[in-house]
Design an enzyme around this catalytic site. Structure first.
Site, PDB file in Angstrom:
ATOM      1  N   SER A 142       0.857  -1.182   0.000  1.00 38.90           N
ATOM      2  CA  SER A 142       0.000   0.000   0.000  1.00 38.90           C
ATOM      3  C   SER A 142       0.892   1.231   0.000  1.00 38.90           C
ATOM      4  O   SER A 142       2.067   1.151   0.386  1.00 38.90           O
ATOM      5  CB  SER A 142      -0.884   0.000   1.253  1.00 38.90           C
ATOM      6  OG  SER A 142      -1.499   1.256   1.459  1.00 38.90           O
ATOM      7  N   TYR A 155      -2.059  -0.827  10.507  1.00 39.92           N
ATOM      8  CA  TYR A 155      -2.249  -1.131   9.091  1.00 39.92           C
ATOM      9  C   TYR A 155      -1.015  -0.704   8.287  1.00 39.92           C
ATOM     10  O   TYR A 155      -0.451  -1.489   7.512  1.00 39.92           O
ATOM     11  CB  TYR A 155      -3.494  -0.448   8.540  1.00 39.92           C
ATOM     12  CG  TYR A 155      -3.616  -0.605   7.046  1.00 39.92           C
ATOM     13  CD1 TYR A 155      -3.906  -1.853   6.489  1.00 39.92           C
ATOM     14  CD2 TYR A 155      -3.393   0.465   6.178  1.00 39.92           C
ATOM     15  CE1 TYR A 155      -3.976  -2.021   5.118  1.00 39.92           C
ATOM     16  CE2 TYR A 155      -3.475   0.305   4.804  1.00 39.92           C
ATOM     17  CZ  TYR A 155      -3.762  -0.935   4.276  1.00 39.92           C
ATOM     18  OH  TYR A 155      -3.824  -1.106   2.914  1.00 39.92           O
TER      19      TYR A 155
END
Length: 256
Positions: A142, A155
């Site tokens: 990501s 995350y």
């Protein structure tokens, strides 16, 4: 394209989002597919959709369970053992609150899925990948791997692991036929965000309103391009954002 049977693509988290779009992209090109995920009814529906175009094997799988992962790989039908592409897509984000308001259970779930699950699947499939003349591991990281933002805490840290693990694997596999890529999407519209916001459709809509975000099909196209590169080319990492997204100034908090 040649009528010769193409190799197998093994996809985790194929029940929605990037994984589902990747299954359609590779399947439409004739690749054999091993589709895994926790929701077997979705896997079966996707297999029914794609089976006229390609051979499909489905397996219900929770990547957090190392024994379950090993069992799925060990009993792959011989036809599907020529795994040339591994798409490590299974992952999730839970919550977007500051760390002091976050749930420890959510943190553990993200680590167990995004880190431990990816490690479980990769370790189980390395022997099959190394047996191929050319192979690709495509790990879904990501932009949070590289850029911090409020509410990303575990995350972002878990995706930084994915990016660094990808680089370390690449070092180990230098000189072999196995390529490794950290694919790092930015703002993307999929069920992923509904999970993050615990099914809150209003929050989901606010995030994407008038942003023209990346779509799962965009990321699937990039995965396919990575896998189709000539065998002497390795895409180390690829960060991609919609044109509506860019970097901003570092935060400065003034105290009175």
């Amino acid at each position: 394209m040649s009528h010769q049977k193409l190799p197998t693509v093994f996809i985790t988290g194929a029940t929605s989002g990037f994984g589902q779009a990747a299954a359609r992209k590779f399947g439409q090109a004739g690749y054999q597919l091993v589709l895994t995920g926790r929701r077997i009814e979705r896997l079966n529906a996707l297999a029914d959709e794609l089976s006229p175009r390609c051979e499909v094997h489905v397996a219900q799988l929770d990547v957090r369970d190392a024994t379950q992962v090993s069992n799925v790989v060990d009993i792959l039908p011989e036809q599907f053992q020529n795994v040339e592409v591994l798409v490590n897509n299974a992952g999730l984000a839970l919550g977007a609150s500051p760390a002091d308001q976050a749930s420890l259970d959510d943190w553990h779930t993200m680590i167990d899925t995004n880190v431990t699950g990816l490690v479980n699947v990769t370790h189980a499939l390395i022997p099959l990948l190394l047996a191929q003349p050319k192979a690709s591991i495509i790990n879904l990281a990501s932009i949070a791997s590289n850029w911090c933002y409020p509410g990303a805490h575990v995350y972002g840290a878990s995706k930084a692991f994915v990016a660094q693990f990808s680089r370390n694997l690449r070092s180990d596999f230098a000189g072999t036929g196995v390529r490794v890529t950290s694919l790092e999407p930015g703002l993307s519209e999929s069920e992923f965000s509904l999970v993050r916001f615990n099914g809150d459709q209003d929050k989901y809509n606010q995030i994407y309103d008038n942003t023209n975000p990346l779509q799962p099909e965009d990321i699937a196209d990039i995965m396919f391009w990575i896998a189709e590169q000539p065998s002497h080319i390795n895409i180390n990492s690829l960060e991609v954002m919609p044109t509506s997204q860019a970097w901003d100034n570092f935060k400065v908090v003034k105290r009175k």
